[in-house]
Design an enzyme around this catalytic site. Structure first.
Site, short mmCIF file in Angstrom:
data_model
loop_
_atom_site.label_atom_id
_atom_site.label_comp_id
_atom_site.label_asym_id
_atom_site.label_seq_id
_atom_site.Cartn_x
_atom_site.Cartn_y
_atom_site.Cartn_z
N ASN A 11 0.86 -1.19 0.00
CA ASN A 11 0.00 0.00 0.00
C ASN A 11 0.90 1.23 0.00
O ASN A 11 1.50 1.56 1.01
CB ASN A 11 -0.89 -0.01 1.26
CG ASN A 11 -1.68 1.28 1.39
OD1 ASN A 11 -1.84 2.03 0.43
ND2 ASN A 11 -2.17 1.54 2.60
N LYS A 13 0.08 4.31 -0.28
CA LYS A 13 -0.54 5.53 0.28
C LYS A 13 -0.33 6.68 -0.71
O LYS A 13 -0.40 6.48 -1.91
CB LYS A 13 0.02 5.82 1.67
CG LYS A 13 0.00 4.59 2.57
CD LYS A 13 0.26 4.88 4.01
CE LYS A 13 0.33 3.57 4.78
NZ LYS A 13 0.20 3.73 6.21
N HIS A 95 -9.42 1.07 4.66
CA HIS A 95 -8.15 1.26 5.38
C HIS A 95 -8.39 2.19 6.57
O HIS A 95 -9.19 3.12 6.49
CB HIS A 95 -7.10 1.86 4.42
CG HIS A 95 -5.73 1.85 5.00
ND1 HIS A 95 -5.30 2.82 5.88
CD2 HIS A 95 -4.70 0.99 4.86
CE1 HIS A 95 -4.05 2.54 6.25
NE2 HIS A 95 -3.66 1.43 5.64
N GLU A 97 -6.79 4.60 7.68
CA GLU A 97 -6.60 6.03 7.41
C GLU A 97 -7.85 6.62 6.76
O GLU A 97 -8.18 7.79 6.97
CB GLU A 97 -5.34 6.24 6.54
CG GLU A 97 -4.08 6.05 7.38
CD GLU A 97 -2.85 5.60 6.62
OE1 GLU A 97 -2.84 5.67 5.37
OE2 GLU A 97 -1.89 5.14 7.27
N GLU A 164 -5.39 -5.03 10.52
CA GLU A 164 -4.41 -3.96 10.70
C GLU A 164 -4.70 -3.23 12.00
O GLU A 164 -5.51 -2.29 12.03
CB GLU A 164 -4.49 -2.98 9.53
CG GLU A 164 -4.14 -3.60 8.20
CD GLU A 164 -3.50 -2.59 7.27
OE1 GLU A 164 -2.41 -2.88 6.77
OE2 GLU A 164 -4.07 -1.51 7.07
N GLY A 170 2.32 2.36 10.65
CA GLY A 170 3.24 3.48 10.49
C GLY A 170 3.90 3.92 11.78
O GLY A 170 4.51 4.98 11.85
N SER A 200 3.40 -2.12 10.31
CA SER A 200 4.86 -2.08 10.48
C SER A 200 5.53 -3.42 10.14
O SER A 200 6.46 -3.84 10.83
CB SER A 200 5.23 -1.61 11.89
OG SER A 200 4.76 -0.29 12.11
N GLY A 222 4.91 1.36 4.66
CA GLY A 222 6.22 2.00 4.49
C GLY A 222 7.26 1.13 3.81
O GLY A 222 7.97 1.58 2.90
C1 PEP Z 1 -0.70 0.14 5.84
O1 PEP Z 1 -0.67 1.24 5.36
O2 PEP Z 1 -1.62 -0.62 5.54
C2 PEP Z 1 0.37 -0.26 6.75
C3 PEP Z 1 0.29 -1.42 7.34
O3 PEP Z 1 1.43 0.62 6.91
P1 PEP Z 1 2.86 0.33 7.62
O4 PEP Z 1 3.35 -0.98 7.07
O5 PEP Z 1 3.70 1.47 7.23
O6 PEP Z 1 2.59 0.24 9.10
#
Ligand code: PEP
Length: 240
Positions: A11, A13, A95, A97, A164, A170, A200, A222
């Site tokens: 992803n 973003k 998601h 966010e 998640e 993040g 993460s 990320g």
């Molecule tokens: C995500 O955006 O779905 C995510 C899990 O981000 P990160 O891996 O950066 O925590």
């Protein structure tokens, strides 16, 4: 040992415009990703470039959202048929966010999933508790509410869930393998589809997370922005 072929989705973003997307995807074509299914999820404006750069490979391209209407006066939204026209394979829906910053609700998540499925798109539907909800002992209640909202529109074929935990996205705070496994087993008791872990995920923690029996892959934020780390996560999942 995960029972299903692992799926690793990146992803991106709001990172990588079309130029950067093209060079990233060309490098990804040449990377050794092991024996896993791979999906990249660029921003809308970079989808066409990704589809073109990855044509002829097994790497799929998905959007980060999709609207429920076929068309209409919905400024800033994108319909499922438009994604299909681009050659896009699926979409992330719900998601955290989107839920946190853009007013996404369980109801709108279900509507988006239904429209995506009807158009033949695969869906990665995200669920997960906040830190406050976990600390209040509400994790299972939240997951139950979020998954039960999806049940009426879950046709099984092409639907993947992503667990998640919001506190792990993040933040560099990863769920322990035990926390991830417990949540995944609970989610699977409600809806038995492939379940990705997200939060993460990095090259150094991917293998142990992917090694949990109910973890079928990862949704990576990320660490998916760099070809080397994304490929290392794919490799770790391939060997788990
Ligand atoms: C995500 O955006 O779905 C995510 C899990 O981000 P990160 O891996 O950066 O925590």
């Amino acid at each position: 040992m995960a029972a299903r072929r692992p799926l690793i989705a990146g992803n991106w973003k709001m990172f990588k415009g079309p130029g950067e997307t093209g060079s990233f995807c060309r490098a990804l074509r040449d990377a050794d990703l092991g024996d896993v299914d791979v999906v990249v999820c660029p921003p809308y404006v970079s989808l066409a470039e990704a589809v073109q750069a990855l044509a002829g490979t097994d790497i799929a391209v998905a959007a980060q959202n999709v609207h429920w209407a076929a068309d209409g006066a919905f400024t800033g939204e994108i319909a499922a048929s438009m994604l299909r026209e681009l050659g896009v394979y699926g979409a992330i829906v719900g998601h955290s966010e989107r839920r946190q910053f853009f007013g996404e609700t369980d109801e709108t998540v279900a509507k988006r999933i239904a429209a995506a499925e009807a158009a033949g798109l695969h869906v990665i539907a995200c669920v997960g508790e906040t830190e406050a909800e976990r600390e209040a002992g509400e994790t299972e209640a939240v997951l139950r509410r979020q998954v039960e909202a999806i049940l009426p529109v879950a046709d099984g074929e092409g639907l993947v869930l992503a667990y998640e935990p919001v506190w792990a996205i993040g933040t560099g705070k990863t769920a322990t393998p035990e926390i991830a496994q417990e949540a995944h087993a609970f989610i699977r008791s409600l809806l038995d589809v492939p379940i990705l872990y997200g939060g993460s995920v990095k090259p150094d923690n991917a293998a142990v997370l992917m090694g949990q029996p109910d973890v079928d892959g990862a949704l990576v934020g990320g660490a998916s922005l760099d070809v080397e780390s994304f490929a290392a996560i794919c490799q770790a999942a391939s060997h788990s």
